[in-house]
Write a protein that holds these residues in place. Sequence first.
Motif, mmCIF file in Angstrom:
data_model
loop_
_atom_site.group_PDB
_atom_site.id
_atom_site.type_symbol
_atom_site.label_atom_id
_atom_site.label_comp_id
_atom_site.label_asym_id
_atom_site.label_seq_id
_atom_site.Cartn_x
_atom_site.Cartn_y
_atom_site.Cartn_z
ATOM 1 N N UNK A 1 0.848 -1.186 0.000
ATOM 2 C CA UNK A 1 0.000 0.000 0.000
ATOM 3 C C UNK A 1 0.887 1.240 0.000
ATOM 4 N N UNK A 2 0.344 2.356 -0.519
ATOM 5 C CA UNK A 2 1.116 3.594 -0.499
ATOM 6 C C UNK A 2 0.859 4.452 -1.712
ATOM 7 N N UNK A 3 1.758 5.423 -1.955
ATOM 8 C CA UNK A 3 1.598 6.342 -3.079
ATOM 9 C C UNK A 3 2.518 5.931 -4.227
ATOM 10 N N UNK A 4 2.895 6.890 -5.076
ATOM 11 C CA UNK A 4 3.653 6.554 -6.282
ATOM 12 C C UNK A 4 4.994 5.908 -5.985
ATOM 13 N N UNK A 5 5.588 6.247 -4.841
ATOM 14 C CA UNK A 5 6.891 5.651 -4.522
ATOM 15 C C UNK A 5 6.748 4.197 -4.076
ATOM 16 N N UNK A 6 5.653 3.886 -3.410
ATOM 17 C CA UNK A 6 5.372 2.476 -3.110
ATOM 18 C C UNK A 6 4.952 1.746 -4.379
ATOM 19 N N UNK A 7 4.239 2.444 -5.249
ATOM 20 C CA UNK A 7 3.825 1.849 -6.523
ATOM 21 C C UNK A 7 5.036 1.443 -7.366
ATOM 22 N N UNK A 8 6.152 2.161 -7.178
ATOM 23 C CA UNK A 8 7.373 1.843 -7.930
ATOM 24 C C UNK A 8 7.933 0.472 -7.561
ATOM 25 N N UNK A 9 7.511 -0.080 -6.423
ATOM 26 C CA UNK A 9 7.933 -1.427 -6.018
ATOM 27 C C UNK A 9 7.008 -2.429 -6.697
ATOM 28 N N UNK A 10 7.161 -2.572 -7.966
ATOM 29 C CA UNK A 10 6.197 -3.261 -8.832
ATOM 30 C C UNK A 10 6.107 -4.762 -8.552
ATOM 31 N N UNK A 11 4.952 -5.299 -8.934
ATOM 32 C CA UNK A 11 4.707 -6.734 -8.745
ATOM 33 C C UNK A 11 5.851 -7.586 -9.277
ATOM 34 N N UNK A 12 6.306 -7.251 -10.488
ATOM 35 C CA UNK A 12 7.310 -8.122 -11.115
ATOM 36 C C UNK A 12 8.611 -8.165 -10.319
ATOM 37 N N UNK A 13 8.944 -7.100 -9.581
ATOM 38 C CA UNK A 13 10.161 -7.114 -8.776
ATOM 39 C C UNK A 13 10.011 -8.070 -7.591
ATOM 40 N N UNK A 14 8.830 -8.085 -6.992
ATOM 41 C CA UNK A 14 8.568 -9.032 -5.907
ATOM 42 C C UNK A 14 8.601 -10.468 -6.427
ATOM 43 N N UNK A 15 8.005 -10.665 -7.596
ATOM 44 C CA UNK A 15 7.965 -12.011 -8.173
ATOM 45 C C UNK A 15 9.375 -12.498 -8.496
ATOM 46 N N UNK A 16 10.197 -11.588 -9.062
ATOM 47 C CA UNK A 16 11.588 -11.940 -9.373
ATOM 48 C C UNK A 16 12.366 -12.311 -8.099
#
Length: 432
Positions: free
Chosen positions: A74-89
């Motif tokens: 959760x969060x704003x644009x800076x949290x949004x930058x932590x994209x799904x694909x980076x977590x998946x990788x």
Amino acid sequence: MRHPRKHPLAYALVLCLALAAGLGPTVFNFVVDPYDRNGWFDLGIEKASLSEKAHYPLWKMLRYSAKSPSLIVLGDSRARALRDKYWHEAGRTDAFNFAYGGATVQEIHETFEYVKANPDIDTLIVGIQLRSFDLDHKGGMNRVPEAIELTEGAFNYYTSWFVAKIGWRHVATEFELDPATWALTWPSLIGSAQAAGRGANDRLTLFDLLSPEACLGCELPEVQQTAFTVGPGVNLGLGRGYGAWSRLWPAINLDRDLPAKFARQVERNARSDWRSFNFSEELWLKLNEISVWSRENNVELVFVIPPTISEMQERITEFGFGILNHDFRLRLAELAPVVDFDFDNALTRDISRFSDAYHFNAAASREIVGELVMFTGSDEKAQVRLRSNRGSLRCPVFTDDTTDRLSDGRVVMKQGVGCRIWSKEGAQHDIR
């Protein structure tokens, strides 16, 4: 990659006939479907960029409804930058990024209320920063209720003139039409998404709220500088002051020429951020509610303070909020562990790692996600892989990562390289 068009003229004819027959936006929205609610028609249109930015919560909710993630951001644009694909990788294929560009604390809390019914949640990552804790920040906007209404009600979605407006923008772009023809033909029917403000009768248009004058990181017009002093009405959090913590906050004296965009943001946007800032306990209670629920439901809650360039941090102190900025971390740490990247360090001094004064780049995002995955735990193989592929960041996740430690008996701070972890004394994560 663009999808091949499938009978575009036939689709266009259907749309025109539907509108001409007086069916309003219903058939148009059903066929164009700018938020991919049904996905029955393929017009070869790439929808993500335009549709998401027009209404972040609606775009995210229609994708969340088809999943049951264990880790939610959760969060704003800076949290949004932590994209799904980076977590998946990094090995967290169960992660879903539910952060929005321009998100307020109200929206973070409202999204939390929406997702907490998910029984599979085991981790909440909340991107947060001091600036958001002002009731006047972005007019206290909240786009989430409308997104829920359009997500859960098919009738509301297909009859929405806002959805039709976004659909028309897609069609006009795809078939090289003049977007103005829509407004000229139906000028009184087209509206924007509405975001609820703090007052009962306060309604703000989405596009106004996301205009350059309102959005975080955009360049704001020059304004007359006014004198600022910390008055008796300013809430300084726990009020502990610096004390022994002062060595963590040395003066930042950087004498360098920033790129023009960065320099304007440091000068103008920072002034807009802080000249009339007033910390809100009402908003703090919303964060406290998330913390209480997480403890009661055995959900790991982690706050993340994202990095900004060092000059931006210096402006907080210049406007008289240095102690509050420190106390903010102490208060957060008593709710849940805080992974903090926003202090003067090699990362925040390296402007090549940022796209503007507020936002870090993709390479930094991947590193931050990797550190967070190690901090929140993962399987042994993932831990070994992540440790061997670390970049320049080193959060104090493992014993040999810690370069400094400080405690006041209530909160302990451990520092690594470009990263600090603040936590309640006796309740912090075990160092591995």
